[in-house]
Design an enzyme around this catalytic site. Structure first.
Site, PDB file in Angstrom:
ATOM      1  N   ASN A   7      -4.533-115.576 -64.881  1.00 14.48           N
ATOM      2  CA  ASN A   7      -5.705-115.006 -64.225  1.00 14.48           C
ATOM      3  C   ASN A   7      -6.585-116.185 -63.828  1.00 14.48           C
ATOM      4  O   ASN A   7      -7.319-116.734 -64.654  1.00 14.48           O
ATOM      5  CB  ASN A   7      -6.424-114.075 -65.215  1.00 14.48           C
ATOM      6  CG  ASN A   7      -7.640-113.402 -64.597  1.00 14.48           C
ATOM      7  OD1 ASN A   7      -8.018-113.713 -63.456  1.00 14.48           O
ATOM      8  ND2 ASN A   7      -8.262-112.503 -65.333  1.00 14.48           N
ATOM      9  N   ARG A  89      -2.756-112.067 -61.854  1.00 15.93           N
ATOM     10  CA  ARG A  89      -3.750-111.029 -61.571  1.00 15.93           C
ATOM     11  C   ARG A  89      -4.406-111.365 -60.229  1.00 15.93           C
ATOM     12  O   ARG A  89      -4.889-112.477 -60.028  1.00 15.93           O
ATOM     13  CB  ARG A  89      -4.823-111.020 -62.656  1.00 15.93           C
ATOM     14  CG  ARG A  89      -5.878-109.999 -62.344  1.00 15.93           C
ATOM     15  CD  ARG A  89      -7.084-110.125 -63.234  1.00 15.93           C
ATOM     16  NE  ARG A  89      -8.050-109.107 -62.860  1.00 15.93           N
ATOM     17  CZ  ARG A  89      -9.355-109.288 -62.894  1.00 15.93           C
ATOM     18  NH1 ARG A  89      -9.865-110.430 -63.293  1.00 15.93           N
ATOM     19  NH2 ARG A  89     -10.172-108.313 -62.538  1.00 15.93           N
ATOM     20  N   HIS A 178     -10.539-102.405 -61.648  1.00 22.94           N
ATOM     21  CA  HIS A 178     -10.116-102.162 -63.042  1.00 22.94           C
ATOM     22  C   HIS A 178      -8.822-101.350 -63.076  1.00 22.94           C
ATOM     23  O   HIS A 178      -8.542-100.652 -64.062  1.00 22.94           O
ATOM     24  CB  HIS A 178     -11.180-101.359 -63.836  1.00 22.94           C
ATOM     25  CG  HIS A 178     -12.406-102.126 -64.168  1.00 22.94           C
ATOM     26  ND1 HIS A 178     -13.646-101.524 -64.246  1.00 22.94           N
ATOM     27  CD2 HIS A 178     -12.606-103.427 -64.480  1.00 22.94           C
ATOM     28  CE1 HIS A 178     -14.557-102.425 -64.573  1.00 22.94           C
ATOM     29  NE2 HIS A 178     -13.954-103.593 -64.715  1.00 22.94           N
ATOM     30  N   ARG A 239     -25.088-105.187 -63.104  1.00 22.63           N
ATOM     31  CA  ARG A 239     -24.956-104.590 -61.764  1.00 22.63           C
ATOM     32  C   ARG A 239     -25.604-103.210 -61.759  1.00 22.63           C
ATOM     33  O   ARG A 239     -25.493-102.470 -62.744  1.00 22.63           O
ATOM     34  CB  ARG A 239     -23.490-104.439 -61.377  1.00 22.63           C
ATOM     35  CG  ARG A 239     -22.809-105.729 -61.055  1.00 22.63           C
ATOM     36  CD  ARG A 239     -21.346-105.492 -60.690  1.00 22.63           C
ATOM     37  NE  ARG A 239     -20.522-106.502 -61.320  1.00 22.63           N
ATOM     38  CZ  ARG A 239     -19.273-106.315 -61.712  1.00 22.63           C
ATOM     39  NH1 ARG A 239     -18.682-105.159 -61.516  1.00 22.63           N
ATOM     40  NH2 ARG A 239     -18.605-107.282 -62.296  1.00 22.63           N
ATOM     41  N   GLU A 382      -5.195-105.318 -70.614  1.00 24.79           N
ATOM     42  CA  GLU A 382      -4.880-105.577 -69.210  1.00 24.79           C
ATOM     43  C   GLU A 382      -3.766-106.612 -69.064  1.00 24.79           C
ATOM     44  O   GLU A 382      -2.921-106.501 -68.181  1.00 24.79           O
ATOM     45  CB  GLU A 382      -6.144-106.019 -68.464  1.00 24.79           C
ATOM     46  CG  GLU A 382      -7.113-104.852 -68.286  1.00 24.79           C
ATOM     47  CD  GLU A 382      -8.484-105.266 -67.791  1.00 24.79           C
ATOM     48  OE1 GLU A 382      -9.354-105.570 -68.636  1.00 24.79           O
ATOM     49  OE2 GLU A 382      -8.694-105.294 -66.575  1.00 24.79           O
TER      50      GLU A 382
END
Ligand code: ADP
Length: 416
Positions: A7, A89, A178, A239, A382
């Site tokens: 990643n 990823r 996600h 956010r 993940e």
């Protein structure tokens, strides 16, 4: 089968080496940070060892990969040719990828074409891919996309009520993110319930620093809260999530704020941080317990906005087998799980306080026995999902890249 998951961020490289044949064991995992800075660092674990550190001089992602490959050969993988594949990823696959893709020239071109949709992430992901291809040219490389799981959304869910050409010419639509986490916990939830995934309806809540919710019908994502960017949807650590789009015009016209300042405000200084000055959920709870009203308000808003999505997605699904909490907050915050579900008994959703207090890992039911809807806590993974999808893609041996003549912003259907 040994699979390395990478990643690559703009100044970081996170990695895990899985042995898929040995019960998905992690042989080595770590993080190289501050690439390009004088104080670059490398933290890692060999198997389940205590964290280890290595000094590192690292000007470029290539140096980071070379340090990783040197560590691999010194520790758990003396022969790099034993690697069956590298799984990367990739944040944005535009409309081109609904499944992982074996990386070749056309796939790279599609990831490049999606850069305008993820200007911070896709270039870093591509850098990781290109440098790995250079250093390990004979090992198959597979891209796994955050957006892919949500490519099954119907058009009435993914389109914005904006002029059609903004979609057809510029790709302005909802993509969702996600995806690997929602896909992973959906599979685990079905297993936990003892039902085939194809017959299972779920609402999955991924609540971490970023947060999103997905409505999953028969294992397929039919709606999700993040949109064209990860800013839409739930209130998050920093956010804002769903707000009136006209607030931006107001800020520009009345306060004279520039676009970049508004962007930064929405992404980095809003959400929990904006409301109470903290973005870490544990710190927010601590502040609320000390009597801080802004922290109490942040918690109430955070839970309320989740509850609204649960109601909306229940309506979208029509029938719900399970509500799934995951992510750092979803897996650990009993107060939040309880509060989001208060008053939902009419929908068959309730939480048993004793079960909720300390759910077993990696999967537990926290609803009362016999409840219509199982409320569950499922630990996400993940990296393992990327490794699994990489192995499946390798076995299939085919990419699912779309029509090369179309840009990822086009309305072209995905070809399988
Ligand atoms: P990321 O999105 O960066 O992967 P995580 O999924 O690790 O983030 O989630 C981070 C969030 O989880 C932080 O807000 C952190 O405070 C929260 N968290 C971790 N442990 C707990 C806990 N025991 N109780 C409440 N929140 C927690």
């Amino acid at each position: 089968m040994k699979i390395l998951i990478l990643n690559a961020g703009s100044s970081s490289l996170k990695y895990s080496l899985f042995d898929m044949a040995a019960g998905h064991t992690v042989l080595l995992s770590g993080l190289i940070e501050r690439i390009g800075e004088a104080d670059a660092g490398h933290r890692y674990r060999i198997g389940a060892s205590d964290p280890l550190q290595q000094p590192l001089s690292c000007d470029h992602h290539r140096d980071a990969l070379q340090a990783l490959f040197a560590l691999l050969t010194e520790t758990v993988l003396p022969d790099l040719s034993e690697l069956a594949a590298v799984g990367h990823r990739v944040v944005h696959g535009g409309e081109f990828f609904r499944e992982p893709a074996l990386i070749e020239r056309q796939v790279i071109a599609h990831i490049e074409a999606a850069i305008p949709l993820a200007p911070l992430h896709n270039p870093a992901n591509l850098l990781g891919i290109e440098e790995t291809l250079r250093l390990l040219p004979t090992v198959p490389q597979i891209a796994v996309f955050d957006t892919a799981f949500h490519q099954t959304l119907p058009d009435y869910a993914f389109r914005y009520p904006l002029p059609g050409r903004l979609y057809t010419e510029h790709g302005v639509r909802r993509y969702g993110f996600h995806g690997t986490s929602h896909a992973y916990v959906a599979k685990q939830a079905a297993k936990h319930l003892g039902k085939p995934l194809a017959e299972t309806n779920l609402i999955t809540l991924h609540l971490g620093n970023g947060a999103s919710v997905a409505a999953i019908a028969g294992g397929v994502s039919i709606d999700t809260s993040m949109g064209m960017t990860p800013l839409e949807g739930l209130m998050m650590g920093s956010r804002c999530g769903d707000i009136d789009p006209a607030i931006a015009f107001y800020l520009a016209r009345t306060l004279g704020m520039e676009l970049d300042a508004i962007d930064k405000l929405y992404n980095k200084a809003s959400g929990c941080l904006g409301v109470c000055g903290e973005n870490d959920m544990r710190a927010i709870h601590a502040k609320a317990e000390q009597g801080d009203d802004s922290a109490r308000l942040a918690l109430a808003m955070y839970a309320y906005r989740i509850k609204k999505y649960i109601g909306a997605y229940y309506a979208v699904l029509g029938r719900l087998d399970a509500l799934v909490f995951t992510g750092g907050i979803g897996e650990n915050d009993a107060w939040l799980r309880q509060t989001c579900c208060v008053g939902l008994t009419a929908l068959g959703i309730a939480v048993d306080p004793a079960q909720n207090a300390a759910p077993a890992k990696p999967a537990a039911t926290i609803s009362p026995p016999g409840a219509e809807v199982a409320v569950t806590v499922i630990a996400t993974n993940e990296e393992l999902e990327i490794a699994t999808q990489t192995a499946e893609c390798l076995t299939r041996g085919a990419s699912t890249a779309g029509d090369a003549a179309k840009s990822p912003c086009s309305a072209a259907p995905i070809t399988e």
